[in-house]
Design an enzyme around this catalytic site. Sequence first.
Site, short mmCIF file in Angstrom:
data_model
loop_
_atom_site.label_atom_id
_atom_site.label_comp_id
_atom_site.label_asym_id
_atom_site.label_seq_id
_atom_site.Cartn_x
_atom_site.Cartn_y
_atom_site.Cartn_z
CB SER A 165 -0.67 -0.11 1.07
OG SER A 165 -1.30 1.29 1.70
CD GLN A 167 -4.44 5.18 0.77
OE1 GLN A 167 -4.95 4.60 1.69
NE2 GLN A 167 -5.30 5.57 -0.09
CG ASP A 312 -7.14 3.01 -7.11
OD1 ASP A 312 -7.62 2.54 -6.16
OD2 ASP A 312 -6.38 4.25 -7.27
C1 S3P Z 1 -3.40 5.98 -3.28
C2 S3P Z 1 -2.99 4.56 -3.05
C3 S3P Z 1 -3.75 3.38 -3.36
C4 S3P Z 1 -4.90 3.80 -4.05
C5 S3P Z 1 -5.51 5.00 -3.66
C6 S3P Z 1 -4.42 6.23 -3.76
C7 S3P Z 1 -2.42 6.98 -2.95
O1 S3P Z 1 -4.37 2.95 -2.07
O2 S3P Z 1 -5.94 2.86 -4.02
O3 S3P Z 1 -6.90 5.50 -4.46
O4 S3P Z 1 -2.18 8.13 -3.36
O5 S3P Z 1 -1.49 6.74 -2.32
P1 S3P Z 1 -3.37 1.83 -0.95
O6 S3P Z 1 -2.13 2.46 -0.84
O7 S3P Z 1 -4.11 1.69 0.15
O8 S3P Z 1 -3.44 0.60 -2.15
#
Ligand code: S3P
Length: 426
Positions: A165, A167, A312
């Site tokens: 992830s 994030q 996504d």
């Molecule tokens: C994102 C990371 C993804 C993605 C989200 C945006 C980001 O989530 O699904 O729409 O900007 O870092 P995850 O990191 O939880 O997979």
Amino acid sequence: MKNIISRSKVFSGKPIIPGDKSISHRGLILGALASGTSEVIDILEGEDVQSTAHCLRELGVEINSIGNKTFIKGIGDKGFKNPNKILDCGNSGTTMRVMMGVLAGRPVTATLTGDSSLVKRPMKRVSEPLLLMGANFKLTNENYAPLIVTGGIIYGIDYHLKIASAQIKTAIIMAAISAEGSTRIHGEIGSRDHTEKLLPHFGIDIKTTDKEIIISGGQSLKANTVKVPGDPSTAAFWIGAASIIPGATIDLDNISLNPTRIGFMNVLKRMGADIQMDILTTHPEPVGSIHVSFRGLVGTTISKDEIPSLIDEIPLIAVLATQATGITIIRGAEELRVKESDRLEAVATNLRAMGCEIEVFEDGFKIEGPQKLTGCEIQTFHDHRIAMAFSIAGLVADKETTIQNSECVAVSYPNFYETLAQLTKE
Ligand code: S3P
């Protein structure tokens, strides 16, 4: 709001794709921390990015827009102000998770919350590494927002990331910048790498290989300009539509072609789609144009290691798989269960409502195509990507498709339906 979609005989044009959501969030956040005034050009005007701007303003950051330029007066050494209000992250997981990392190592106390979807999404995955760094978090039922962060002195860690992830990875990186000592992250680090690419642009020393990320603590950011390219996850809806509507063609300019984001295009090519991508610039991110002409699709198997690069786009892939000849299987996508909705469940519910057969697993699905889609009422579960994916399904379905609560597209693509109308005009 409801939107009614009918089968379309045509699909062509050259739509302007709004700014990349991930880069827009990061541009605002890095600008907010830097000394000096940063500029973000062509920022996404979606609700998610506004949630990030709202949180930063509550923390004392000045953000102003003139035309397509957003100016951020960074806090530099001054630090954030303690917010008077709860920081409402709306529907945006990126806002909440990245802000957790930003606040962990800075002297401020803040409460973060979100809408009815965001307060159901897991946050322990972020607080856990930050707690190991010495941060102070109080989560609802130990995993959810509303949550309270009391930032302070934190320390670098050696951390094995278990979930791919961006994030979580970004939250740790943002905390590491303000920590004492250096931080090493390894394990599942192959998710989108916009943070790693943008930080050097703001004067931060970060070392990345395919095995590890190393950041030394106590670093300060210096203001810079970020030009946001078009979002490939948004472009995906038009690329997908052009791949299943006979005779369709679509041209897109200025799209991020970052390798960590183009898994969808690569999988679609493997399915037989006629997609041409041309990189025009490479710094700080690869950006270029995309041309798609209709050509029939065949089924494919998508493996776990491909998931982060198309995370996504999976609801849209499910829709496209119904129009492909043969079997499409996705496994290793259990993260979809904790997105803005349980996207595996949302896809299955809506495809079945349209008369399709789909086998759902805990971590993916199997669809055998081609299958006929019949228009019906689509439940979006207030999830922008479900609304947009099933709007594309409506373009190839018999009878009308009604997208309920279609206003949720404003999270990432406020003009989605206007653009759809233009592209399907005979
Ligand atoms: C994102 C990371 C993804 C993605 C989200 C945006 C980001 O989530 O699904 O729409 O900007 O870092 P995850 O990191 O939880 O997979």
